[in-house]
Design an enzyme around this catalytic site. Structure first.
Site, PDB file in Angstrom:
ATOM      1  N   ARG A  17     -12.490   5.801   9.093  1.00 20.18           N
ATOM      2  CA  ARG A  17     -11.375   6.342   9.890  1.00 20.18           C
ATOM      3  C   ARG A  17     -11.590   6.209  11.393  1.00 20.18           C
ATOM      4  O   ARG A  17     -11.036   6.961  12.187  1.00 20.18           O
ATOM      5  CB  ARG A  17     -11.118   7.809   9.549  1.00 20.18           C
ATOM      6  CG  ARG A  17     -10.798   8.078   8.108  1.00 20.18           C
ATOM      7  CD  ARG A  17      -9.468   7.501   7.771  1.00 20.18           C
ATOM      8  NE  ARG A  17      -9.002   7.997   6.481  1.00 20.18           N
ATOM      9  CZ  ARG A  17      -7.958   7.525   5.870  1.00 20.18           C
ATOM     10  NH1 ARG A  17      -7.263   6.558   6.411  1.00 20.18           N
ATOM     11  NH2 ARG A  17      -7.594   7.993   4.711  1.00 20.18           N
ATOM     12  N   SER A  18     -12.365   5.210  11.795  1.00 24.48           N
ATOM     13  CA  SER A  18     -12.671   5.030  13.214  1.00 24.48           C
ATOM     14  C   SER A  18     -11.626   4.199  13.946  1.00 24.48           C
ATOM     15  O   SER A  18     -11.594   4.194  15.170  1.00 24.48           O
ATOM     16  CB  SER A  18     -14.036   4.352  13.361  1.00 24.48           C
ATOM     17  OG  SER A  18     -14.004   3.053  12.797  1.00 24.48           O
ATOM     18  N   ALA A  41      -9.545  -5.232  -1.482  1.00 24.78           N
ATOM     19  CA  ALA A  41      -9.330  -4.059  -2.345  1.00 24.78           C
ATOM     20  C   ALA A  41      -8.678  -4.450  -3.661  1.00 24.78           C
ATOM     21  O   ALA A  41      -7.826  -5.334  -3.716  1.00 24.78           O
ATOM     22  CB  ALA A  41      -8.445  -3.038  -1.628  1.00 24.78           C
ATOM     23  N   HIS A  57      -2.152   0.311   5.070  1.00 25.16           N
ATOM     24  CA  HIS A  57      -2.596  -0.949   5.672  1.00 25.16           C
ATOM     25  C   HIS A  57      -1.462  -1.975   5.643  1.00 25.16           C
ATOM     26  O   HIS A  57      -1.238  -2.681   6.629  1.00 25.16           O
ATOM     27  CB  HIS A  57      -3.813  -1.496   4.921  1.00 25.16           C
ATOM     28  CG  HIS A  57      -5.107  -0.908   5.378  1.00 25.16           C
ATOM     29  ND1 HIS A  57      -6.029  -1.631   6.084  1.00 25.16           N
ATOM     30  CD2 HIS A  57      -5.636   0.324   5.230  1.00 25.16           C
ATOM     31  CE1 HIS A  57      -7.076  -0.873   6.355  1.00 25.16           C
ATOM     32  NE2 HIS A  57      -6.860   0.323   5.845  1.00 25.16           N
ATOM     33  N   ARG A  61       0.749  -3.855   9.044  1.00 26.03           N
ATOM     34  CA  ARG A  61       0.692  -5.294   9.335  1.00 26.03           C
ATOM     35  C   ARG A  61       2.088  -5.866   9.565  1.00 26.03           C
ATOM     36  O   ARG A  61       3.042  -5.470   8.899  1.00 26.03           O
ATOM     37  CB  ARG A  61       0.037  -6.047   8.167  1.00 26.03           C
ATOM     38  CG  ARG A  61      -1.402  -5.700   7.962  1.00 26.03           C
ATOM     39  CD  ARG A  61      -2.085  -6.669   7.024  1.00 26.03           C
ATOM     40  NE  ARG A  61      -1.558  -6.745   5.689  1.00 26.03           N
ATOM     41  CZ  ARG A  61      -2.049  -6.097   4.642  1.00 26.03           C
ATOM     42  NH1 ARG A  61      -3.076  -5.285   4.784  1.00 26.03           N
ATOM     43  NH2 ARG A  61      -1.526  -6.264   3.447  1.00 26.03           N
ATOM     44  N   ASP A  91     -10.517  -7.729   5.394  1.00 24.09           N
ATOM     45  CA  ASP A  91     -10.623  -6.262   5.420  1.00 24.09           C
ATOM     46  C   ASP A  91     -10.743  -5.763   3.983  1.00 24.09           C
ATOM     47  O   ASP A  91      -9.783  -5.805   3.238  1.00 24.09           O
ATOM     48  CB  ASP A  91      -9.383  -5.677   6.099  1.00 24.09           C
ATOM     49  CG  ASP A  91      -9.579  -4.241   6.552  1.00 24.09           C
ATOM     50  OD1 ASP A  91     -10.651  -3.661   6.289  1.00 24.09           O
ATOM     51  OD2 ASP A  91      -8.656  -3.706   7.172  1.00 24.09           O
TER      52      ASP A  91
END
Length: 187
Positions: A17-18, A41, A57, A61, A91
């Protein structure tokens, strides 16, 4: 971003969560190149939280970015997709590592070597890799957690010096480790 290099690799790492994915997406957007998002994923319709994370996510995008799902064959994706003008955004490496936890050490080492080789041989001009930092907390109490943490940590450590740029994203900031850091592994 400098687009003059024939090939560029950027590593974006940081804790959960950065904002590392957002930073990587920003770098991809600012590259001005067509973006192919390589998602590692695996979707699980029985896991509502995971489904929501994947959806977040996707919603973030741009619609014109293409997406390729490659949960285990990252080396193949790096070698076969994209062109010399595109940006591949991977990712994330942590999810890829988790998807391959059942591999024994020899098979894992082979996969890592293939990914590192693919980064050199790839057709894409720009590759941005997102990786989680997992070793900042307690040592996991269960063996599979330790294997995950150790494998991902070792992979990120090998990638950092090979990347043309390495960013640490934490506390709402992206730090350029190439500019601010001192390499600990000198040849």
């Amino acid at each position: 971003m400098d687009n003059t290099h024939a090939q560029t690799t950027i590593l974006v790492t940081g804790p959960a969560r950065s904002g590392k994915s957002e930073w990587a997406e920003r770098l991809a957007h600012e590259s001005g190149r067509p973006v192919l998002y390589i998602a590692t994923a695996r979707e699980d319709p029985d896991d509502a939280d995971w489904t929501a994370r994947i959806a977040a996510h996707r919603q973030r995008r741009p619609a014109h970015w293409l997406t390729l799902c490659s949960p285990t064959e990252l080396e193949l994706a790096l070698l076969t997709v994209g062109t010399g003008e595109c940006c591949l955004l991977v990712d994330s490496l942590g999810t890829w590592v988790a998807n391959l936890l059942e591999l024994d050490d020899a098979a894992w080492s082979t996969h890592c070597a293939q990914v590192l080789d693919a980064l050199v041989q790839r057709p894409a001009a720009l590759v941005i890799l997102v990786a989680e930092e997992t070793g900042w907390g307690v040592i996991p109490a269960y063996p599979q957690g330790r294997v995950f943490r150790d494998r991902l940590g070792a992979l990120v450590r090998r990638l950092g010096p090979r990347a043309d740029a390495t960013y640490l994203v934490t506390g709402g900031y992206a730090l350029d480790l190439r500019r601010l850091g001192v390499p600990i592994d000198r040849a």
